[in-house]
Write a protein that holds these residues in place. Structure first.
Motif, mmCIF file in Angstrom:
data_model
loop_
_atom_site.group_PDB
_atom_site.id
_atom_site.type_symbol
_atom_site.label_atom_id
_atom_site.label_comp_id
_atom_site.label_asym_id
_atom_site.label_seq_id
_atom_site.Cartn_x
_atom_site.Cartn_y
_atom_site.Cartn_z
ATOM 1 N N LEU A 35 -11.698 50.043 13.189
ATOM 2 C CA LEU A 35 -10.283 50.182 12.851
ATOM 3 C C LEU A 35 -9.932 49.032 11.914
ATOM 4 O O LEU A 35 -9.952 47.863 12.320
ATOM 5 C CB LEU A 35 -9.413 50.121 14.103
ATOM 6 N N LEU A 36 -9.650 49.358 10.666
ATOM 7 C CA LEU A 36 -9.352 48.332 9.664
ATOM 8 C C LEU A 36 -7.857 48.031 9.639
ATOM 9 O O LEU A 36 -7.036 48.847 10.078
ATOM 10 C CB LEU A 36 -9.869 48.787 8.308
ATOM 11 N N ASN A 38 -5.502 48.109 7.524
ATOM 12 C CA ASN A 38 -4.583 49.015 6.824
ATOM 13 C C ASN A 38 -4.579 50.415 7.421
ATOM 14 O O ASN A 38 -3.980 51.324 6.855
ATOM 15 C CB ASN A 38 -4.946 49.080 5.337
ATOM 16 N N GLU A 39 -5.233 50.615 8.578
ATOM 17 C CA GLU A 39 -5.345 51.938 9.185
ATOM 18 C C GLU A 39 -4.531 52.033 10.467
ATOM 19 O O GLU A 39 -4.345 51.052 11.177
ATOM 20 C CB GLU A 39 -6.815 52.261 9.501
ATOM 21 N N GLY A 40 -4.118 53.249 10.763
ATOM 22 C CA GLY A 40 -3.435 53.539 12.018
ATOM 23 C C GLY A 40 -4.291 54.437 12.887
ATOM 24 O O GLY A 40 -5.463 54.697 12.587
ATOM 25 N N GLN A 41 -3.670 54.955 13.945
ATOM 26 C CA GLN A 41 -4.401 55.799 14.887
ATOM 27 C C GLN A 41 -4.959 57.059 14.231
ATOM 28 O O GLN A 41 -6.080 57.464 14.530
ATOM 29 C CB GLN A 41 -3.499 56.178 16.052
ATOM 30 N N GLU A 43 -5.889 57.635 11.098
ATOM 31 C CA GLU A 43 -7.057 57.342 10.258
ATOM 32 C C GLU A 43 -8.274 57.004 11.119
ATOM 33 O O GLU A 43 -9.397 57.424 10.819
ATOM 34 C CB GLU A 43 -6.775 56.184 9.300
ATOM 35 N N PHE A 44 -8.031 56.248 12.177
ATOM 36 C CA PHE A 44 -9.134 55.886 13.064
ATOM 37 C C PHE A 44 -9.710 57.139 13.724
ATOM 38 O O PHE A 44 -10.930 57.316 13.782
ATOM 39 C CB PHE A 44 -8.684 54.873 14.127
ATOM 40 N N GLN A 46 -9.684 60.173 12.664
ATOM 41 C CA GLN A 46 -10.407 60.951 11.658
ATOM 42 C C GLN A 46 -11.810 60.379 11.443
ATOM 43 O O GLN A 46 -12.796 61.119 11.386
ATOM 44 C CB GLN A 46 -9.618 60.957 10.347
ATOM 45 N N LYS A 47 -11.908 59.057 11.351
ATOM 46 C CA LYS A 47 -13.220 58.423 11.183
ATOM 47 C C LYS A 47 -14.097 58.652 12.420
ATOM 48 O O LYS A 47 -15.288 58.941 12.310
ATOM 49 C CB LYS A 47 -13.060 56.925 10.907
#
Length: 132
Positions: A35-36, A38-41, A43-44, A46-47
């Motif tokens: 979890l970077l 600039n990311e939220g839940q 985006e996380f 999805q990855k």
């Protein structure tokens, strides 16, 4: 061996895998999802889904109970996904898991995680007293 998916805040999971590979060699069955900042839940998630889509059965290890990476996976479990999730991952538990897998044994991940916690000062004191 069931594959491991390491999830964490920042690159902790990536660097933990690199450190484990220094000791245990390449580990193609360990996957990471970071979890970077600039990311939220969304985006996380999805990855995470992108990583696990190629895995049939796996164990998820998270850095911190109650943190976003753990919570995102926990929400998926609550929605019915059959994931097995542990929080509080550390190097000792992963190496213990890998060693047990190489020997064809089962591994108690919680036991391995806590077995790696040692008060070194106390251990040294005990060692010095046994050598007297």
């Amino acid at each position: 061996m069931r594959p491991l998916v390491l999830v964490s805040h920042g690159e902790l999971c990536v660097e933990l895998k690199k450190s484990i590979e220094m000791i245990m060699g390449p580990q193609p069955d360990i996957h990471t999802v970071a979890l970077l900042p600039n990311e939220g839940q969304a985006e996380f998630l999805q990855k995470f889904e992108s990583v696990i889509k190629k895995l049939d059965d796996f164990i998820v290890l998270a850095d911190l109970y109650g943190g976003t990476p753990c919570n995102v996976v926990a929400k998926e479990i609550m929605a019915g996904k059959p994931y097995h999730l542990y929080a509080g991952m550390n190097m000792a538990m992963i190496i213990g898991y890998l060693n047990a897998s190489m020997l064809g044994e089962t591994c108690d991940l919680k036991k391995e995680a806590t077995a790696g916690i040692v008060d070194v000062n106390l251990a040294l004191k005990d060692l010095l007293h046994t050598n007297e």
